[in-house]
Write an enzyme that holds these catalytic residues in place. Structure first.
Site, PDB file in Angstrom:
ATOM      1  N   ILE A 174      -9.713   9.198  -2.496  1.00 42.87           N
ATOM      2  CA  ILE A 174     -10.126   8.799  -1.153  1.00 42.87           C
ATOM      3  C   ILE A 174      -9.777   9.922  -0.172  1.00 42.87           C
ATOM      4  CG2 ILE A 174      -9.899   6.977   0.608  1.00 42.87           C
ATOM      5  CD1 ILE A 174     -11.004   6.001  -2.168  1.00 42.87           C
ATOM      6  N   ILE A 184       3.697   7.406  -2.480  1.00 41.67           N
ATOM      7  CA  ILE A 184       3.890   8.851  -2.319  1.00 41.67           C
ATOM      8  C   ILE A 184       3.497   9.548  -3.618  1.00 41.67           C
ATOM      9  CG2 ILE A 184       5.757   8.629  -0.636  1.00 41.67           C
ATOM     10  CD1 ILE A 184       7.758   9.163  -2.964  1.00 41.67           C
ATOM     11  N   TYR A 188       3.616   9.201 -11.042  1.00 35.12           N
ATOM     12  CA  TYR A 188       2.668   8.401 -10.247  1.00 35.12           C
ATOM     13  C   TYR A 188       1.838   7.491 -11.160  1.00 35.12           C
ATOM     14  CZ  TYR A 188      -0.914   7.657  -6.576  1.00 35.12           C
ATOM     15  OH  TYR A 188      -1.787   7.114  -5.655  1.00 35.12           O
ATOM     16  N   ASN A 214       0.815  -1.216   0.000  1.00 33.74           N
ATOM     17  CA  ASN A 214       0.000   0.000   0.000  1.00 33.74           C
ATOM     18  C   ASN A 214       0.852   1.271   0.000  1.00 33.74           C
ATOM     19  OD1 ASN A 214      -2.400   1.795   0.894  1.00 33.74           O
ATOM     20  ND2 ASN A 214      -0.936   1.977   2.583  1.00 33.74           N
ATOM     21  N   GLY A 273      -0.302  16.122 -14.561  1.00 33.42           N
ATOM     22  CA  GLY A 273       0.643  16.438 -13.488  1.00 33.42           C
ATOM     23  C   GLY A 273       1.162  15.224 -12.735  1.00 33.42           C
TER      24      GLY A 273
END
Ligand code: CAA
Length: 240
Positions: free
Chosen positions: A180, A85, A147, A82, A143
């Site tokens: 979330i 960053i 990620y 999990n 952006g």
């Protein structure tokens, strides 16, 4: 004997909810964290869940960390990758370090942790691995080339590893959370977040417990036929 789980990033946010949900299922949980000692100490005092400190971006720290958990608690049956960053910026402003930090923590961390538990799970012919991906790994996000690439990689990693685990009782699945209500999402500029929430059919941010619910399902003893899947929990924001 109770099953033993490691939840990385397990003392805060979605990870905290996952640690608590697994504990409620009778699992003995080790919550791994990298930085925030104060939050980890408060979490352990509040929940009775033991917290262990190591950085998932460091391959050897993962090996040592899993050894510590196994020595103190027992062999690991469940791994929830999990820890994650963000280092958001448009391509023009993104530095190599911002790219690399996210890839090492979010994606390489999954490899290093799975590697550290794999031989034991294989020998015992039982394992549950759940990797937390993201809607932004499925759909992309302005952006977030770092990620989105890392989270998208998690989805490929999951499907490949599931094939290797299938014959030895190890299931490997992913959950792709939407937005979330956590510190990570709270860091998104308010005006940007308002526009994102406006596009969520359910009309609100998700709760960490709603992701944890999916994790407990995938970690169940009776979920042995579910492997290589991705469970999207995003309020209908992205359907595919
Ligand atoms: N699509 C198209 N254009 C967009 C856009 C989008 N989604 N978002 C911003 N832009 C445009 C803006 O309109 C602006 O254009 P103008 O200059 O013509 O007005 C331009 O891009 C620059 O936008 P910003 O002023 O926002 O640029 P910035 O450099 O200050 O910030 C950013 C850029 C850091 C990416 C910021 O927009 C941001 O933080 N966005 C949110 C990213 C995001 O959703 N992150 C998710 C974090 S939570 C998470 O990742 C958990 C999970 O798994 C879901």
């Amino acid at each position: 004997m109770a099953r033993v789980a490691i939840v990385t990033g397990g003392t805060r946010g979605i990870g905290e909810a996952i640690s608590l949900a697994l504990q409620a299922e009778g699992v003995t949980v080790a919550a791994a964290y990298a930085g925030n000692d104060e939050r980890a100490r408060a979490f352990s005092e509040r929940t009775g869940i033991q917290a262990f400190k190591w950085d998932v971006a460091d391959f050897y720290a993962c090996q040592d960390g899993v050894k510590r958990v196994e020595a103190e608690i027992g062999p690991v049956d469940i791994l929830v990758n999990n820890a994650g960053i963000t280092r958001d910026a448009t391509m023009k402003r993104m530095t190599y370090d911002m790219w690399s930090d996210v890839m090492r923590t979010n994606l390489a961390g999954c490899f290093s942790m799975a590697k550290a538990v794999w031989d034991g799970m294989t020998a015992r012919k039982y394992g549950r691995i759940v990797n937390i991906g993201s809607i932004n790994g499925q759909a992309g996000q302005y952006g977030q080339v770092n990620y989105a690439a890392a989270k998208s990689g998690i989805h490929g990693f999951t499907k490949a590893l599931a094939q290797e685990g299938a014959r030895v009782g190890i299931t490997v699945n992913a959950i792709a959370p939407g937005y979330i209500d956590t510190d990570m999402v709270a860091a998104v500029p308010e005006d940007v977040l308002a526009k994102i929430v406006a596009r969520i059919p359910v009309g609100r941010l998700g709760k960490a417990s709603e992701i944890a619910r999916g994790v407990t399902f995938l970690c169940g003893e009776d979920a042995g036929f579910v492997t290589g899947s991705t469970l999207s929990i995003n309020g209908g924001q992205h359907m595919y």
